[in-house]
Design a protein around this motif. Sequence first.
Motif, PDB file in Angstrom:
ATOM      1  N   UNK A   1      -5.437   0.215   7.865  1.00  0.00           N
ATOM      2  CA  UNK A   1      -4.397   0.739   8.747  1.00  0.00           C
ATOM      3  C   UNK A   1      -3.087  -0.038   8.627  1.00  0.00           C
ATOM      4  N   UNK A   2      -3.049  -1.050   7.763  1.00  0.00           N
ATOM      5  CA  UNK A   2      -1.809  -1.816   7.558  1.00  0.00           C
ATOM      6  C   UNK A   2      -0.995  -1.139   6.455  1.00  0.00           C
ATOM      7  N   UNK A   3       0.152  -0.610   6.817  1.00  0.00           N
ATOM      8  CA  UNK A   3       0.983   0.117   5.861  1.00  0.00           C
ATOM      9  C   UNK A   3       1.456  -0.786   4.729  1.00  0.00           C
TER      10      UNK A   3
ATOM     11  N   UNK B 105       0.508  10.223  -4.638  1.00  0.00           N
ATOM     12  CA  UNK B 105      -0.524  10.593  -3.666  1.00  0.00           C
ATOM     13  C   UNK B 105       0.097  10.926  -2.317  1.00  0.00           C
ATOM     14  N   UNK B 106       1.326  10.472  -2.128  1.00  0.00           N
ATOM     15  CA  UNK B 106       2.112  10.808  -0.941  1.00  0.00           C
ATOM     16  C   UNK B 106       3.453  11.341  -1.435  1.00  0.00           C
ATOM     17  N   UNK B 107       3.965  12.360  -0.783  1.00  0.00           N
ATOM     18  CA  UNK B 107       5.216  12.975  -1.217  1.00  0.00           C
ATOM     19  C   UNK B 107       6.418  12.081  -0.938  1.00  0.00           C
ATOM     20  N   UNK B 108       6.361  11.349   0.174  1.00  0.00           N
ATOM     21  CA  UNK B 108       7.464  10.468   0.571  1.00  0.00           C
ATOM     22  C   UNK B 108       6.882   9.186   1.163  1.00  0.00           C
ATOM     23  N   UNK B 109       7.753   8.225   1.412  1.00  0.00           N
ATOM     24  CA  UNK B 109       7.305   7.009   2.078  1.00  0.00           C
ATOM     25  C   UNK B 109       6.781   7.298   3.473  1.00  0.00           C
ATOM     26  N   UNK B 110       7.418   8.236   4.163  1.00  0.00           N
ATOM     27  CA  UNK B 110       6.964   8.623   5.495  1.00  0.00           C
ATOM     28  C   UNK B 110       5.584   9.259   5.455  1.00  0.00           C
ATOM     29  N   UNK B 111       5.356  10.084   4.461  1.00  0.00           N
ATOM     30  CA  UNK B 111       4.043  10.716   4.297  1.00  0.00           C
ATOM     31  C   UNK B 111       2.983   9.653   4.020  1.00  0.00           C
ATOM     32  N   UNK B 112       3.319   8.652   3.192  1.00  0.00           N
ATOM     33  CA  UNK B 112       2.387   7.556   2.892  1.00  0.00           C
ATOM     34  C   UNK B 112       2.010   6.813   4.171  1.00  0.00           C
TER      35      UNK B 112
ATOM     36  N   UNK C  21       0.810  -1.215   0.000  1.00  0.00           N
ATOM     37  CA  UNK C  21       0.000   0.000   0.000  1.00  0.00           C
ATOM     38  C   UNK C  21       0.844   1.266   0.000  1.00  0.00           C
ATOM     39  N   UNK C  22       1.803   1.392   0.909  1.00  0.00           N
ATOM     40  CA  UNK C  22       2.592   2.627   0.983  1.00  0.00           C
ATOM     41  C   UNK C  22       3.412   2.841  -0.283  1.00  0.00           C
ATOM     42  N   UNK C  23       3.871   1.763  -0.895  1.00  0.00           N
ATOM     43  CA  UNK C  23       4.638   1.891  -2.142  1.00  0.00           C
ATOM     44  C   UNK C  23       3.757   2.423  -3.261  1.00  0.00           C
ATOM     45  N   UNK C  24       2.519   1.965  -3.317  1.00  0.00           N
ATOM     46  CA  UNK C  24       1.593   2.445  -4.341  1.00  0.00           C
ATOM     47  C   UNK C  24       1.300   3.933  -4.153  1.00  0.00           C
ATOM     48  N   UNK C  25       1.042   4.348  -2.919  1.00  0.00           N
ATOM     49  CA  UNK C  25       0.741   5.756  -2.648  1.00  0.00           C
ATOM     50  C   UNK C  25       1.892   6.655  -3.079  1.00  0.00           C
ATOM     51  N   UNK C  26       3.108   6.226  -2.801  1.00  0.00           N
ATOM     52  CA  UNK C  26       4.285   7.007  -3.177  1.00  0.00           C
ATOM     53  C   UNK C  26       4.482   6.985  -4.691  1.00  0.00           C
ATOM     54  N   UNK C  27       4.346   5.834  -5.298  1.00  0.00           N
ATOM     55  CA  UNK C  27       4.554   5.679  -6.738  1.00  0.00           C
ATOM     56  C   UNK C  27       3.593   6.542  -7.553  1.00  0.00           C
TER      57      UNK C  27
END
Length: 68
Positions: free
Chosen positions: A46-48, A22-29, A13-19
Motif C-alpha cells: 500500500x506504499x505508493x 500497467x497504469x495509464x497515468x501516475x494517478x492511476x498507478x 513502485x508507482x513509477x514502475x507501474x507507469x513506466x
Amino acid sequence: MLEFQLKSEYIELVKLLKLLGLAETGGHAKILVEEGEVSLNGTREFRKRAKLRKGDIISVFDKKIRII
C-alpha cells in the motif's frame, strides 16, 4: 513473467507501474496501489513510493514483474 532491468539503486513502485504501461497515468498507478491491486514479494503493498530493488517481484492483476 516480465523482467525490468534496474539501472539505479531502486525505483519507486508507482513509477514502475507507469513506466511499464500497467497504469495509464501516475494517478492511476496510485489508485491501483491504494486499492490493494499490487503485491510486492507476495504481500499486498500500500506504499505508493515503496522502493523496489533487484530481486523484488511485483504482481499486478495477472502480471508478474521481476526486478533484475
